[in-house]
Design a protein around this motif. Structure first.
Motif, PDB file in Angstrom:
ATOM      1  N   LYS A 160       0.840  -1.200   0.000  1.00  0.00           N
ATOM      2  CA  LYS A 160       0.000   0.000   0.000  1.00  0.00           C
ATOM      3  C   LYS A 160       0.876   1.251   0.000  1.00  0.00           C
ATOM      4  O   LYS A 160       2.017   1.208   0.416  1.00  0.00           O
ATOM      5  CB  LYS A 160      -0.890   0.015   1.249  1.00  0.00           C
ATOM      6  CG  LYS A 160      -2.014  -0.977   1.154  1.00  0.00           C
ATOM      7  CD  LYS A 160      -3.134  -0.678   2.110  1.00  0.00           C
ATOM      8  CE  LYS A 160      -3.744   0.673   1.982  1.00  0.00           C
ATOM      9  NZ  LYS A 160      -4.314   1.051   0.722  1.00  0.00           N
ATOM     10  N   THR A 163      -1.007   7.150  -2.367  1.00  0.00           N
ATOM     11  CA  THR A 163      -0.940   8.063  -1.221  1.00  0.00           C
ATOM     12  C   THR A 163       0.363   8.859  -1.237  1.00  0.00           C
ATOM     13  O   THR A 163       0.365  10.069  -1.005  1.00  0.00           O
ATOM     14  CB  THR A 163      -1.078   7.273   0.096  1.00  0.00           C
ATOM     15  OG1 THR A 163      -2.303   6.534   0.054  1.00  0.00           O
ATOM     16  CG2 THR A 163      -1.067   8.197   1.287  1.00  0.00           C
ATOM     17  N   HIS A 178      -1.150  -6.895   5.844  1.00  0.00           N
ATOM     18  CA  HIS A 178      -2.282  -6.070   5.440  1.00  0.00           C
ATOM     19  C   HIS A 178      -3.510  -6.471   6.246  1.00  0.00           C
ATOM     20  O   HIS A 178      -3.848  -7.650   6.338  1.00  0.00           O
ATOM     21  CB  HIS A 178      -2.550  -6.224   3.940  1.00  0.00           C
ATOM     22  CG  HIS A 178      -3.413  -5.144   3.380  1.00  0.00           C
ATOM     23  ND1 HIS A 178      -4.723  -4.945   3.762  1.00  0.00           N
ATOM     24  CD2 HIS A 178      -3.151  -4.184   2.476  1.00  0.00           C
ATOM     25  CE1 HIS A 178      -5.232  -3.933   3.112  1.00  0.00           C
ATOM     26  NE2 HIS A 178      -4.293  -3.436   2.325  1.00  0.00           N
ATOM     27  N   TYR A 185      -6.595  -6.240   5.566  1.00  0.00           N
ATOM     28  CA  TYR A 185      -7.621  -6.886   4.752  1.00  0.00           C
ATOM     29  C   TYR A 185      -7.473  -8.407   4.794  1.00  0.00           C
ATOM     30  O   TYR A 185      -8.455  -9.137   4.857  1.00  0.00           O
ATOM     31  CB  TYR A 185      -7.544  -6.366   3.321  1.00  0.00           C
ATOM     32  CG  TYR A 185      -8.714  -6.765   2.458  1.00  0.00           C
ATOM     33  CD1 TYR A 185      -9.938  -6.101   2.566  1.00  0.00           C
ATOM     34  CD2 TYR A 185      -8.602  -7.786   1.535  1.00  0.00           C
ATOM     35  CE1 TYR A 185     -11.024  -6.452   1.774  1.00  0.00           C
ATOM     36  CE2 TYR A 185      -9.675  -8.153   0.736  1.00  0.00           C
ATOM     37  CZ  TYR A 185     -10.877  -7.483   0.867  1.00  0.00           C
ATOM     38  OH  TYR A 185     -11.943  -7.845   0.091  1.00  0.00           O
ATOM     39  N   PRO A 219     -12.266  -5.119   6.945  1.00  0.00           N
ATOM     40  CA  PRO A 219     -12.655  -4.478   5.673  1.00  0.00           C
ATOM     41  C   PRO A 219     -11.976  -3.131   5.475  1.00  0.00           C
ATOM     42  O   PRO A 219     -11.489  -2.514   6.437  1.00  0.00           O
ATOM     43  CB  PRO A 219     -14.169  -4.319   5.804  1.00  0.00           C
ATOM     44  CG  PRO A 219     -14.449  -4.346   7.255  1.00  0.00           C
ATOM     45  CD  PRO A 219     -13.372  -5.170   7.906  1.00  0.00           C
ATOM     46  N   ALA A 220     -11.973  -2.684   4.209  1.00  0.00           N
ATOM     47  CA  ALA A 220     -11.449  -1.354   3.881  1.00  0.00           C
ATOM     48  C   ALA A 220     -12.226  -0.295   4.677  1.00  0.00           C
ATOM     49  O   ALA A 220     -13.414  -0.451   4.950  1.00  0.00           O
ATOM     50  CB  ALA A 220     -11.589  -1.096   2.396  1.00  0.00           C
ATOM     51  N   GLN A 221     -11.536   0.775   5.039  1.00  0.00           N
ATOM     52  CA  GLN A 221     -12.144   1.812   5.866  1.00  0.00           C
ATOM     53  C   GLN A 221     -11.961   3.174   5.216  1.00  0.00           C
ATOM     54  O   GLN A 221     -10.863   3.526   4.775  1.00  0.00           O
ATOM     55  CB  GLN A 221     -11.508   1.806   7.257  1.00  0.00           C
ATOM     56  CG  GLN A 221     -11.706   0.467   7.952  1.00  0.00           C
ATOM     57  CD  GLN A 221     -11.074   0.420   9.314  1.00  0.00           C
ATOM     58  OE1 GLN A 221     -11.321   1.280  10.137  1.00  0.00           O
ATOM     59  NE2 GLN A 221     -10.236  -0.579   9.533  1.00  0.00           N
ATOM     60  N   ARG A 222     -13.071   3.932   5.166  1.00  0.00           N
ATOM     61  CA  ARG A 222     -13.022   5.267   4.591  1.00  0.00           C
ATOM     62  C   ARG A 222     -12.034   6.127   5.368  1.00  0.00           C
ATOM     63  O   ARG A 222     -11.992   6.100   6.592  1.00  0.00           O
ATOM     64  CB  ARG A 222     -14.401   5.909   4.621  1.00  0.00           C
ATOM     65  CG  ARG A 222     -15.309   5.283   3.611  1.00  0.00           C
ATOM     66  CD  ARG A 222     -16.586   6.046   3.446  1.00  0.00           C
ATOM     67  NE  ARG A 222     -17.296   5.462   2.321  1.00  0.00           N
ATOM     68  CZ  ARG A 222     -18.583   5.552   2.161  1.00  0.00           C
ATOM     69  NH1 ARG A 222     -19.321   6.216   3.011  1.00  0.00           N
ATOM     70  NH2 ARG A 222     -19.143   4.990   1.112  1.00  0.00           N
ATOM     71  N   ILE A 224      -8.857   5.734   5.209  1.00  0.00           N
ATOM     72  CA  ILE A 224      -7.602   4.991   5.235  1.00  0.00           C
ATOM     73  C   ILE A 224      -7.320   4.398   3.852  1.00  0.00           C
ATOM     74  O   ILE A 224      -6.231   4.499   3.343  1.00  0.00           O
ATOM     75  CB  ILE A 224      -7.640   3.852   6.285  1.00  0.00           C
ATOM     76  CG1 ILE A 224      -7.850   4.418   7.688  1.00  0.00           C
ATOM     77  CG2 ILE A 224      -6.380   2.984   6.212  1.00  0.00           C
ATOM     78  CD1 ILE A 224      -6.704   5.291   8.184  1.00  0.00           C
ATOM     79  N   GLU A 225      -8.323   3.794   3.238  1.00  0.00           N
ATOM     80  CA  GLU A 225      -8.123   3.110   1.959  1.00  0.00           C
ATOM     81  C   GLU A 225      -8.809   3.833   0.818  1.00  0.00           C
ATOM     82  O   GLU A 225      -8.910   3.294  -0.262  1.00  0.00           O
ATOM     83  CB  GLU A 225      -8.653   1.686   2.067  1.00  0.00           C
ATOM     84  CG  GLU A 225      -8.229   1.054   3.367  1.00  0.00           C
ATOM     85  CD  GLU A 225      -7.570  -0.264   3.232  1.00  0.00           C
ATOM     86  OE1 GLU A 225      -6.503  -0.303   2.621  1.00  0.00           O
ATOM     87  OE2 GLU A 225      -8.113  -1.217   3.761  1.00  0.00           O
ATOM     88  N   ASP A 226      -9.375   4.966   1.039  1.00  0.00           N
ATOM     89  CA  ASP A 226      -9.967   5.704  -0.077  1.00  0.00           C
ATOM     90  C   ASP A 226      -9.459   7.101  -0.027  1.00  0.00           C
ATOM     91  O   ASP A 226      -9.854   8.057   0.283  1.00  0.00           O
ATOM     92  CB  ASP A 226     -11.485   5.617  -0.079  1.00  0.00           C
ATOM     93  CG  ASP A 226     -12.181   6.504   0.951  1.00  0.00           C
ATOM     94  OD1 ASP A 226     -11.522   6.941   1.882  1.00  0.00           O
ATOM     95  OD2 ASP A 226     -13.375   6.740   0.784  1.00  0.00           O
TER      96      ASP A 226
END
Length: 189
Positions: free
Chosen positions: A31, A35, A175, A177, A182-185, A187-189
């Motif tokens: 990751k 970013t 990771h 995931y 799950p992906a978290q707003r 952090i991953e978006d």
């Protein structure tokens, strides 16, 4: 962990070559590729430099956290794709969007209007054969001498790495995931 002494005797090497636009690449399975590129864009924008960000996978209507921030700061971000390929309803349309997107990115790069152009997720249309690698390389080589370009994405073609000035490979060590988180707003978006 082994404790070590902080360095105190540092000899600073001053480079004497001319300053010029750099081709930078963030690749690898870890990751942080995009970013990091966005951090670079913020750094340049904070210095009053013109920045443009193209995202080759994101849809034009995407409203992730980075889009909201860049919009508030006046940094243009343009989604060029139709989302993740495994969600695509028409892969030929995805390829056509990539070609149209490259035309826009190419124009921005060659215009010399920007200090930094970020080509987020460019490696995917390259490795899928949607964009001719040699043409992209020639366009990047032909950019005005003051234009910096940042490319992100997994599995960057070696030919692109070969012409780059700085290449960073993000390595996946662990990771969340994979641990079922799950992906978290934010952090991953």
């Amino acid at each position: 962990m082994q404790v070590e002494q902080p360095p105190v005797d540092r000899v600073r090497q001053i480079q004497e070559g001319p300053r010029r636009g750099l081709l930078l690449i963030n690749t690898g399975n870890g990751k942080g590729k995009s970013t990091s590129a966005f951090g670079l864009a913020l750094r340049a924008h904070g210095r009053g430099k013109a920045v443009k960000i193209f995202q080759f996978v994101k849809v034009p209507t995407a409203r992730f956290g980075e889009h909201r921030t860049f919009e508030a700061l006046g940094v243009p971000v343009e989604g060029l794709g139709d989302g993740f390929t495994w969600k695509s309803k028409d892969i030929d349309q995805s390829a056509e969007l990539a070609r149209q997107g490259w035309a826009k990115a190419r124009e921005a790069i060659l215009s010399g209007a920007y200090f930094l152009v970020v080509l987020d997720e460019l490696t995917y249309p390259l490795i899928y054969g949607w964009l001719p690698l040699q043409e992209v390389i020639e366009d990047l080589k032909a950019r005005p001498s003051h234009v910096h370009v940042m490319v992100t994405g997994r599995r960057c073609p070696q030919e692109l790495i070969d012409i780059a000035d700085t290449v960073t490979e993000m390595q996946l060590i662990k990771h969340a995931y994979k641990a079922g988180i799950p992906a978290q707003r934010g952090i991953e978006d």
